[in-house]
Design a protein around this motif. Structure first.
Motif, mmCIF file in Angstrom:
data_model
loop_
_atom_site.group_PDB
_atom_site.id
_atom_site.type_symbol
_atom_site.label_atom_id
_atom_site.label_comp_id
_atom_site.label_asym_id
_atom_site.label_seq_id
_atom_site.Cartn_x
_atom_site.Cartn_y
_atom_site.Cartn_z
ATOM 1 N N LYS A 33 0.708 -1.230 -0.047
ATOM 2 C CA LYS A 33 -0.009 -0.016 0.039
ATOM 3 C C LYS A 33 0.811 1.099 -0.153
ATOM 4 C CE LYS A 33 -3.762 -0.037 2.551
ATOM 5 N NZ LYS A 33 -4.359 0.083 3.684
ATOM 6 N N ALA A 34 2.052 1.256 0.849
ATOM 7 C CA ALA A 34 2.847 2.401 1.022
ATOM 8 C C ALA A 34 3.393 2.665 -0.591
ATOM 9 C CB ALA A 34 3.746 2.261 2.034
ATOM 10 N N SER A 37 16.066 0.679 13.507
ATOM 11 C CA SER A 37 14.879 -0.038 13.081
ATOM 12 C C SER A 37 15.226 -1.318 12.173
ATOM 13 C CB SER A 37 14.057 0.654 12.406
ATOM 14 O OG SER A 37 14.195 1.034 11.112
ATOM 15 N N GLY A 38 16.282 -1.163 11.448
ATOM 16 C CA GLY A 38 16.795 -2.274 10.650
ATOM 17 C C GLY A 38 17.464 -3.445 11.469
ATOM 18 N N ALA A 39 18.234 -2.850 12.617
ATOM 19 C CA ALA A 39 18.841 -4.114 13.240
ATOM 20 C C ALA A 39 17.524 -4.619 14.265
ATOM 21 C CB ALA A 39 19.724 -3.166 14.371
ATOM 22 N N CYS A 57 15.673 3.683 19.926
ATOM 23 C CA CYS A 57 14.128 3.658 19.828
ATOM 24 C C CYS A 57 13.798 3.168 18.560
ATOM 25 C CB CYS A 57 13.651 5.195 19.599
ATOM 26 S SG CYS A 57 13.609 6.046 21.177
ATOM 27 N N GLY A 58 14.557 3.225 17.384
ATOM 28 C CA GLY A 58 14.418 2.486 16.155
ATOM 29 C C GLY A 58 14.558 0.927 16.355
ATOM 30 N N VAL A 59 15.525 0.426 17.178
ATOM 31 C CA VAL A 59 15.630 -0.937 17.411
ATOM 32 C C VAL A 59 14.403 -1.486 18.209
ATOM 33 C CG1 VAL A 59 16.871 -2.726 18.858
ATOM 34 C CG2 VAL A 59 18.066 -0.872 17.598
ATOM 35 N N ILE A 60 13.634 -0.891 18.904
ATOM 36 C CA ILE A 60 12.349 -1.246 19.752
ATOM 37 C C ILE A 60 11.492 -1.374 18.667
ATOM 38 C CG2 ILE A 60 10.726 -0.833 21.391
ATOM 39 C CD1 ILE A 60 13.015 0.580 23.187
ATOM 40 N N VAL A 61 11.272 -0.189 17.857
ATOM 41 C CA VAL A 61 10.137 -0.202 16.787
ATOM 42 C C VAL A 61 10.454 -1.383 15.867
ATOM 43 C CG1 VAL A 61 9.184 1.319 15.074
ATOM 44 C CG2 VAL A 61 9.772 2.256 17.258
ATOM 45 N N GLY A 62 11.493 -1.502 15.489
ATOM 46 C CA GLY A 62 11.514 -2.381 14.398
ATOM 47 C C GLY A 62 11.370 -3.836 15.004
ATOM 48 N N PHE A 63 11.789 -3.949 16.035
ATOM 49 C CA PHE A 63 11.724 -5.312 16.641
ATOM 50 C C PHE A 63 10.243 -5.748 16.909
ATOM 51 C CE2 PHE A 63 11.596 -8.142 20.525
ATOM 52 C CZ PHE A 63 12.229 -9.268 20.203
ATOM 53 N N ILE A 111 7.170 2.845 5.548
ATOM 54 C CA ILE A 111 7.737 2.453 4.323
ATOM 55 C C ILE A 111 9.076 1.374 4.413
ATOM 56 C CG2 ILE A 111 8.455 2.710 1.916
ATOM 57 C CD1 ILE A 111 6.864 5.613 2.247
ATOM 58 N N PHE A 112 9.951 2.098 5.072
ATOM 59 C CA PHE A 112 11.141 1.243 5.029
ATOM 60 C C PHE A 112 11.223 0.158 6.059
ATOM 61 C CE2 PHE A 112 12.502 5.124 2.993
ATOM 62 C CZ PHE A 112 13.438 4.642 1.993
ATOM 63 N N THR A 113 10.576 0.384 7.321
ATOM 64 C CA THR A 113 10.578 -0.729 8.336
ATOM 65 C C THR A 113 9.571 -1.917 7.796
ATOM 66 O OG1 THR A 113 10.885 0.682 10.033
ATOM 67 C CG2 THR A 113 9.897 -1.293 10.629
ATOM 68 N N ALA A 114 8.449 -1.543 7.222
ATOM 69 C CA ALA A 114 7.683 -2.855 6.901
ATOM 70 C C ALA A 114 8.280 -3.423 5.659
ATOM 71 C CB ALA A 114 6.248 -2.061 6.470
ATOM 72 N N GLY A 115 8.869 -2.543 4.882
ATOM 73 C CA GLY A 115 9.297 -3.198 3.324
ATOM 74 C C GLY A 115 10.656 -4.088 3.633
ATOM 75 N N PHE A 116 11.394 -3.643 4.647
ATOM 76 C CA PHE A 116 12.605 -4.429 5.051
ATOM 77 C C PHE A 116 12.194 -5.547 5.771
ATOM 78 C CE2 PHE A 116 16.735 -5.146 7.823
ATOM 79 C CZ PHE A 116 17.179 -5.380 7.051
#
Length: 420
Positions: A129-130, A155-157, A257-263, A300-305
């Protein structure tokens, strides 16, 4: 109690921000004839695939079995169910103004899809969708490049960690994987549902119709001030357009913060927006203006990755299922957004609370069966089946009544909408 209230308010704001993005993306797709034709072609292909394999009796067993690497094909019934689930999620997003994605994974699991497959498919649905709706989003101008880069590195990690953990649990014991995902949803939906219902009852008692989409503020003292005062390289500047000289914070805190969100995104099958907003505003002290733009970018990037690197290449995504949800959500979100013009906000907030609590009960009532299969508890099989069925019925009945009410309101007052 005060902290819990603030945390709920932050999550509510995050859901609102994600819903606004979802509505804009969906509207962008609907208004572009080329995108509509592409969606129609992909949906037709999905329907053809499901019809071609509808008579293969082995496929449903494979979907419900312990094999990780199975074909992404299913029956026509499941394809239709995916459209219905997408419609309901879209109605919640458009009508309530809060992300309806929280019902998708529980709904797919209740329909017989393995938890890890539901997670992967939901992530791909968000990513698709994104990509279709966002080329160069005008709101990306609000993004602080430094914050975005540091956050996406983290978030990638986090995505890698969450995806690996999900797959490890599934490979060790598919039932444990379903139980693990269910526990995450039980905790989150239980918390959100309780506070959403308390909010509804408080507004009802006060006789205040309220705004269906809630409200809230930001934080500039306390923890954000302490973090911004810690000079740990690299330091990132942000909010220069709002405050003379802007603010600064260590990229390390942003990345954490990105690590927690991505996880959490990789485990739950969500875009991560429900955590990005409260972390940026209440932990890092970033303005809502900058946070919304960064949230759009990270989704976009978190969901896609997560979808591609942690689920797609391992066979944990049903592409035709994702297309069914995308088709349904595009329709539902447009109807829901129009109905908000006709219905008092208080009633919408009440349905929002009930929908969250229905998801909570659904996953909670599924737990005895999972624990029994894992040999952790010894429970009568008939009782397990009864509880699971009760949870499923309550969930789909609640969401179904909401969907019928919204669509019925839309159809009965369509003349009024046209005149408006």
């Amino acid at each position: 109690m005060n902290f819990a209230r603030k945390f709920y308010t932050a999550l509510q704001q995050a859901a609102m921000a994600h819903a606004r993005w979802d509505l804009e993306v969906s509207t962008s797709i609907i208004r572009d004839k080329r995108k509509v034709w592409l969606l129609a072609i992909l949906t037709a292909l999905g329907l053809m695939v499901s019809l071609a394999f509808a008579d293969d009796l082995n496929l449903p067993a494979m979907l419900g079995g312990s094999k990780a690497y199975t074909p992404a094909f299913y029956t026509t019934g499941i394809f239709v169910a995916s459209i219905a689930i997408g419609v309901c999620a879209g109605l919640i997003t458009g009508c309530i103004g809060a992300g309806g994605g929280f019902i998708i994974t529980p709904a797919l699991m209740s329909a017989g899809i393995k938890g890890i497959l539901a997670v992967g498919t939901d992530l791909f649905h968000i990513f698709a969708k994104a990509i279709m709706g966002t080329a160069v989003h005008k709101k990306l101008g609000n993004v602080s490049v430094g914050l975005a880069v540091a956050f996406l590195v983290g978030s990638g990690a986090g995505v890698l960690g969450g995806g690996v953990l999900n797959r490890m649990i599934y490979e060790a014991n598919p039932v444990a994987s379903d139980a693990f995902i269910s526990v995450i949803y039980v905790v989150l939906l239980g918390f959100l549902g309780m506070y959403a219902m308390l909010d509804f009852l408080r507004l009802r008692k006060a006789g205040n119709g309220g705004d269906a989409h809630g409200g809230g503020g930001s934080s500039s003292g306390g923890l954000p001030a302490k973090l911004q005062s810690a000079h740990i390289p690299p330091m990132i500047s942000f909010d220069e357009d709002l405050i003379p000289g802007g603010k600064k914070i260590s990229g390390l805190f942003v990345a954490l913060c990105g690590v927690i969100v991505g996880f959490m995104a990789a485990i739950m099958g969500v875009g991560g927006g429900f955590l990005t907003f409260p972390m940026f505003v209440y932990v890092l002290g970033v303005s809502s203006f900058t946070t919304v733009g960064t949230d759009i970018l990270q989704i976009i990037f978190t969901a896609g990755f997560a979808a591609i690197t942690q689920y797609a290449i391992y066979g944990f995504i049903f592409y035709t299922l994702a297309m069914g949800m995308l088709l349904g959500s595009l329709l539902g979100i447009q109807i829901g957004a129009l109905v908000t013009k006709l219905v008092p906000g208080l009633y919408i907030r009440g349905f929002y609370a009930l929908a969250i609590l229905a998801g909570f009960v659904n996953r909670l009532f599924a737990m005895p069966s999972k624990l029994n299969d894992m040999k952790i508890l010894s429970i009568n099989l008939d009782l397990c089946a009864f509880l699971t069925n009760v949870g499923n019925w309550l969930f789909f009945l609640t969401i179904g009544v909401f969907a019928v009410w919204v669509i019925g309101t839309f159809l009965s007052k369509i003349k009024e909408l046209r005149e408006g």
